[in-house]
Design an enzyme around this catalytic site. Structure first.
Site, PDB file in Angstrom:
ATOM      1  N   ASP A 105       8.622   6.058   2.578  1.00 32.20           N
ATOM      2  CA  ASP A 105       8.579   7.449   1.820  1.00 32.20           C
ATOM      3  C   ASP A 105       7.356   7.776   1.857  1.00 32.20           C
ATOM      4  O   ASP A 105       6.635   7.561   2.522  1.00 32.20           O
ATOM      5  CB  ASP A 105       8.882   6.782   0.233  1.00 32.20           C
ATOM      6  CG  ASP A 105      10.269   6.433   0.143  1.00 32.20           C
ATOM      7  OD1 ASP A 105      11.126   6.660   0.713  1.00 32.20           O
ATOM      8  OD2 ASP A 105      10.294   5.496  -0.939  1.00 32.20           O
ATOM      9  N   TYR A 133       6.978  -6.197   3.882  1.00 33.93           N
ATOM     10  CA  TYR A 133       5.728  -5.236   3.439  1.00 33.93           C
ATOM     11  C   TYR A 133       4.800  -5.855   2.253  1.00 33.93           C
ATOM     12  O   TYR A 133       5.058  -6.792   2.047  1.00 33.93           O
ATOM     13  CB  TYR A 133       6.632  -4.309   2.045  1.00 33.93           C
ATOM     14  CG  TYR A 133       7.357  -3.033   2.812  1.00 33.93           C
ATOM     15  CD1 TYR A 133       7.169  -1.870   3.045  1.00 33.93           C
ATOM     16  CD2 TYR A 133       8.775  -3.597   3.222  1.00 33.93           C
ATOM     17  CE1 TYR A 133       7.816  -0.993   3.435  1.00 33.93           C
ATOM     18  CE2 TYR A 133       9.597  -2.532   3.825  1.00 33.93           C
ATOM     19  CZ  TYR A 133       8.994  -1.378   3.925  1.00 33.93           C
ATOM     20  OH  TYR A 133      10.004  -0.274   4.463  1.00 33.93           O
TER      21      TYR A 133
END
EC number: 5.4.99.12
Length: 261
Positions: free
Chosen positions: A51, A109
């Protein structure tokens, strides 16, 4: 010929990975640079679409080309044409059955928190600033409820387009490194905003605003409105993508910065 690339980028100035009209994206910049080197239009596929404001040290992409170039052309040559906040880390030819997204078996992540009363001047776009007394052990213990195949409806974005809310979290840890807190999570795949929504709720537990078993309660609730606010994007990094060893892709240090693997 199909080529795979490993790339890293500082997502601060981009409106996310995906190419979009009239806004700056990582995909558009990479395709522009590759097209110059290949002397033909190039389109890339990535392992995970990040994003706006989110970074990567271990993004993997692939593309098809008729151009025959030395490996250095796809690394050094492409980097010459990329902005300073995107860089190719490695390149190699792969079989046509390799796909950056669909061949991946896991994504990993790391979310980096700067835990201090005052905001940072250095790395301000590479960490998320949260003040207060954050109990990392509580966050780590609470996060273990996420491991396994679960319905993550409470942690998906309202506009998430995935057909299923189920994901399989392989491992998750929360650790402190001085003023920095790192949430490290690996799963087969992630829903839209899933990591940041998880971090937002873990922070509520770490700050003592919610009980230790709140993550388990949220999983059972299957209701996004019951969980905490989405954590800021700046501290999030895609650090690794796992593929079957048969593809022979390089494995580099995860990062960011000096963080151990």
């Amino acid at each position: 010929m199909r080529i795979a690339l490993g790339i890293e980028y500082d997502g601060s100035k981009f409106y996310g990975w995906q190419r979009q009209a009239e806004v700056n994206s990582v995909q558009a910049e990479l395709e522009r640079a590759l097209s110059i080197v290949a002397n033909e239009p190039i389109e890339v596929q990535c392992a995970g679409r990040t994003d706006a404001g989110v970074h990567a040290t271990g993004q993997v992409v692939h593309f098809d080309t008729n151009a025959v170039r030395k490996e250095g052309a796809w690394t050094l040559g492409v980097n010459v044409h990329l902005p300073d906040d995107i860089a190719v880390r490695w390149a190699m030819p792969v079989n046509d059955d390799f796909h950056a997204r669909f061949s991946a078996t896991a994504r990993r992540y790391r979310y980096v928190i700067f835990n201090h009363n005052f905001r940072p001047g250095i790395l301000r776009k590479g960490v998320s600033h949260y003040h207060g007394d954050i109990d990392v052990e509580r966050m780590h213990d609470a996060a273990q409820a996420l491991i396994g195949e679960r319905d993550f409806t409470s942690f998906r974005a309202i506009g998430c387009q995935s057909n299923t809310p189920f994901r399989n979290v392989h491992k998750v840890s929360v650790s402190r490194h001085g003023m920095y807190i790192v949430v490290d999570i690996q799963a087969n795949a992630f829903l839209h905003h899933m990591v940041r929504n998880i971090v937002g709720s873990l922070l509520e537990i770490g700050l003592g605003n919610q009980p230790l078993d709140w993550m388990a309660t949220l999983l059972e609730a299957k209701d996004r409105s019951q969980a905490a606010a989405t954590a800021k994007p700046h501290g999030l990094y895609l650090v690794d993508v796992t593929y079957p060893e048969s593809f022979g892709l390089p494995k580099l240090s995860l990062g960011p910065l000096f963080m151990p693997d």
